[in-house]
Motif scaffolding. Structure first.
Motif: not given
Lengths: 388, 388, 388, 388
Positions: B294-295, B298-301
């Protein structure tokens, strides 16, 4: 004669003007079911902004006030069939006490946001006033309005989990992971990290108190002692932005409570796990319509909002068929529906139906204030256990 | 001359006979890749059961011993091209020390299950012996063998999360939620709840030590002080079956560690969340092939095992294409593969490739022993913080 | 006299040398439980590569052959107590038939990868040979080896879902979304998109046949007619890389089968939903240890591998306690364990325990060949329904 | 002069009285944002029930009508500053056409539930009337109101998925798995399974048309031909309760559409997967705030409602911060907000902001009617492909 079972209840709002966040949520929640009408307000501590905000929202000029004192005086002069039924207080925390005390003292029903007030003395005073007046006083611990939280309460209280042994509750957010306060661009960050407006605690007061309330309202267990570690991770921050607590409950249950606003990337991650001798329940606010039940002696079960096998309290708190997502606003609206049911019962001179008048009360708010105070005391103590 | 790069390594096992659980896992893990051969054993503390277990598993009669002392003596007599390369110790905890010490002292490479030994003195003695002998000594903190744990390690250590601020690690099980020990029907429960065989701690030693190792191996952070609450919830139980700790790490990170074996319905719920100033990682052992990132900006990866964008350590620890589930045995096999690579390097007289010889060592085991000791000390203390 | 209940079974492998993918999976699966021994091979269609591959894997020189004909001839000359018990065929599809037919005809037990062969005539010939010889013939439809697939089979066949009405099965991958074949760098893509080696279908043969087998093995339902749309989305591709089918089953159930290798980003997404009049089951290969049961009249239940409430077939197919992930290799190993049980029963001259000898047989392979043939016929037809 | 940017829009409702389901959802959706006011109605086809329902909801007596014809006549007589701005039609399907046609013909803006009407002729007539009048006509394909559906639309249309190749859309429910119609106790089941009131299709019309609309609104792709299998699984049912379609789109994309109301245990399982040459998107209505993006060349990403990196259309459709669940009613409210923006633009004599006036129109409704007609035609055809 007014038919109190049909007419809409009238409310005034204090706070919640332009740039505010939670005021609009309260208004949407009250509008949702068409049972509550917005008729008056003092929507900001700045008189001009207050009135501009009221005009945005279509308040009549003569009920759109520059300060809450004027609002109160005006309402007291109005005839009963025009006067507000209750006031909704959605200001920053430090304003809660004077407004709530004044309206309650004047005999109005009150809904106030959490944390209720800054000090135990204030909380005690409010509890006493409400008791004396016999009025309705709701505190918007909104997460208890979710149907599956009510289902959890029913399952715990009816013994389906057996003896409660371990409780883990977390409330994690990431929005305060950098120093966003003080720039003027983030009003929410500004006041929530300011001790003068937010109170003695930061994350613990803002979201930790929700976690405390969730546990208390579901389990009914009382904290016996606690052990807290509070930290301000972001340089220059004046209040804790992260805290962890060990909890001991009367009767032997143990717990952990985590509240963090520097958990980068986490959104509104309130989650709860309660384990008893017969089973465990898990609930996560970001998927509020699921309640996971892990029996000790069978496969996992997932209860979902809308199922006919749910308890009545859960079923009543639901508007849509299963699979049609309900969310935060509906949960909020359930708190208001509980307050409204209690007010309507008083208007009708009848006892309230407990299943209808299901909402957190001034005593819950007072307990939350005590939780914050005890947590801050523990964080400053060298001893492991700080008694409740 | 034996070509050490091709021949299978030979091992003996101590413990792991009939009714044992983890011994079979070790054997399957070693068999998986066809690089390690099971040639000798002393599979139980009961000589008859030891030999019967060896026959079940196809050991030759002359290498199927009734006790580990005989096994050791026999191996020392054998020619080098027949002798075991290492011993794998999978007994209950109290037997680890004498066996490990004796084999290490005799110059054998050793793999030992965790927790390593009962006391700091034992741990220090083992560390000294291994240092003196220059032998390989692996400790089967098997969860660090998962590819996505290695990916997490890479991401934390390379700074992708920024400064680490908060760590929450939990290891929850439910299998000891009732009093299953002492009936004779659950051998695992019997010894794991017995201080004489398990050591000074129950859940904290059995699974809490895995949680400690997971955090240490991923982050490299050192615990500065800790605050523990340990409980035996099940009446009559002699060791903790549930514990919660607050952690303070050198450098300012804060943490919570939970280990519970009375969390009804939970299976093998080891989960970790690490939040830094730039992002958060989440990993859950029951879905081991996913690593959630979870940066903050930016969006979750979701990284999954097998992706070509993973770090080399993660890619090397993987056998199958993405989407083809690997599990517990593969992670275990990765620990053994690391040990094997280190042994083969020594056989070849060359330095080991660090990416290949990737496994927990005797020092990790010793740190785990210290963790247990400090946790038990804290649980008995009235002071909040017990220094490491 | 050899004790057939204890000795390891011996196998030879055809195919599976350097650069192959699935051969190593078969070998790991057979090694896992220590019951099956790799003793001979012809590991590539290129004699030099075959022998180099065998040396990599430690085959003795006199059992490491350059072609399968030599392997077969050599085995036939060896004494019974040295000869292989079975051959495992893991070549590209077009080689399956001659090898399987020759070994079966010579009286060997056979395990062959899927799809079994290229044509119905070949399939019929193999079925006849196996029937004549009375030998064991397993087909590695490996997904049926997952414990929760066996639990699903039990629940469907025992009527827990009521009358089956709707089946949706999908197998989606993304690895062929661009034109990776023909470059020489992706051997898997090369042969799987080549009609000469792969057969009349691409995605439908490679993965659609797994989907067909999964449905058939769980439900026992027979396809009555089907309607297929097959497409090659990637320019220049010679076989379908994406297909969708409507299915009608005898008895009235309806279905949809999707097989796609151009579903970008999807990994090994085999998933199944079966709805009956009383409930629905959902299973997803990427979380293989879960089986979701949605009863019509109660909350969702999630069965997990290892639970004591599972059926015996599911429990037998499990090695580790619940929550300790098992995966693809274990499922594969379960197929081999079934084959091994059947071979051991024959060695012992006894009927096989059906719960032990649980594996897909030559008839299942033949039905899969028919499925491919009928799908290709439907794709070329203007009529909606192509009969089975 | 009325300030049209501030005053609430006024609406009348036709249908939606006691025992109705969807009418209350429309009213809550319109109430939510405090911009639309409920002033008149003809809430049932039974005059007495209509008036009783209106009294329940607080309608003034002179605007609470027994039938829609009287409502229309009454509104036409009222002065402009009192007259409704639009009518919301929430009756069973067969009533849509006459009411919509009459109000549109009289120059009123209209919102109508789906499926729009029963026949293509009716649809064409409505489209012509709306074109002639130049009025606003919204169709409540409510699922397109979800923010993440709008994010998906932006990602597809801006080329982030590359060329679209495969679309799989499913809408599964279980509530019609048994014969609940005709008993008088389930009004929803009664009319939705009755051809006279529901139209030529059952599940395909009721929920399949939502699936069609979702695909069309996100991708803009046009169906070229389709192949349908429709079934009534429940004995005695007059309309399909389950259907599956193969789809071919202009430009080469292929698709599958499934609509089922006999999928026991499934709740409101609308889900969509779109795969292009560069990546795949997945969305599931029961977790509406997540949009899963699977790039071909990187790890999976999960976009959530509220993220600042979303497109403007998605951000505008959101009321709460990320992690605070929004649901079905908010999505519905977004459709109404789009209609309201368009009406306000006309009141102001200005062109509408396309980002604000974002709602499905009469042409979308007409296309949905055609989809139902073509699906029913295909289901009756022996040919595989029925052209659009």
């Amino acid at each position: 004669m007014t038919d109190t079972t049909l007419r809409k209840l009238r409310y005034a709002m204090v706070g919640g003007g332009r740039d505010a966040f939670i005021g609009a949520v309260h208004r949407k929640a009250m509008a949702l079911d068409g049972q509550i009408e917005f008729v008056a307000g003092a929507l900001s501590s700045s008189p001009d902004k207050a009135r501009a905000s009221g005009r945005d929202l279509g308040l009549a000029d003569d009920r759109n006030h520059g300060d809450w004192q004027t609002l109160l005086a005006d309402e007291l002069k109005r005839p009963a069939d025009e006067r507000i039924d209750f006031v909704s207080i959605v200001t920053p925390n430090h304003v809660h006490f004077p407004v709530a005390q004044a309206f309650a003292d004047a005999g109005f029903h009150v809904v106030c946001d959490k944390p209720l007030v800054h000090t135990r003395d204030q909380a005690d005073a409010l509890v006493a006033t409400v008791a004396k007046q016999g009025t309705v006083f709701g505190v918007t611990y909104n997460y208890t309005g979710y149907p599956m939280v009510r289902q959890a309460r029913e399952m715990v209280r009816s013994g389906q989990l057996g003896d409660i042994r371990k409780i883990v509750v977390e409330y994690n957010q990431g929005w305060l992971a950098s120093h966003v306060e003080g720039s003027g661009s983030n009003k929410q960050a500004d006041w929530r990290t300011d001790p003068a407006r937010s109170g003695a605690a930061g994350a613990i007061g803002d979201i930790g108190s929700h976690a405390e309330n969730l546990v208390a309202s579901i389990t009914g267990l009382e904290i016996e002692s606690l052990c807290a570690d509070l930290t301000a991770h972001v340089p220059g921050r004046m209040l804790d932005d992260d805290g962890s607590l060990l909890l001991r409950f009367k009767g032997g249950a143990r717990g952990v409570l985590i509240a963090s606003q520097i958990s980068t990337g986490l959104e509104n991650d309130l989650r709860l796990r309660i384990s008893g001798s017969l089973g465990t329940l898990e609930w996560h606010q970001e998927q509020p319509s699921q309640l996971v039940h892990l029996p000790h002696d069978g496969p996992k079960r997932i209860f979902t909002r809308g199922g006919p096998w749910l308890c009545e309290a859960a079923r009543r708190a639901s508007r849509l068929p299963t699979g049609h997502p309900e969310g935060f606003i509906e949960a909020f609206a359930n708190i208001y529906a509980g307050v409204a049911a209690d007010i309507r019962a008083r208007l009708a001179g009848q006892p309230a139906d407990p299943l209808a008048a299901d909402y957190p009360r001034v005593e819950d708010g007072a307990r939350g204030v005590r939780f914050i105070e005890r947590t801050v005391a523990s964080a400053q103590s060298q001893l492991k256990w700080t008694p409740w």
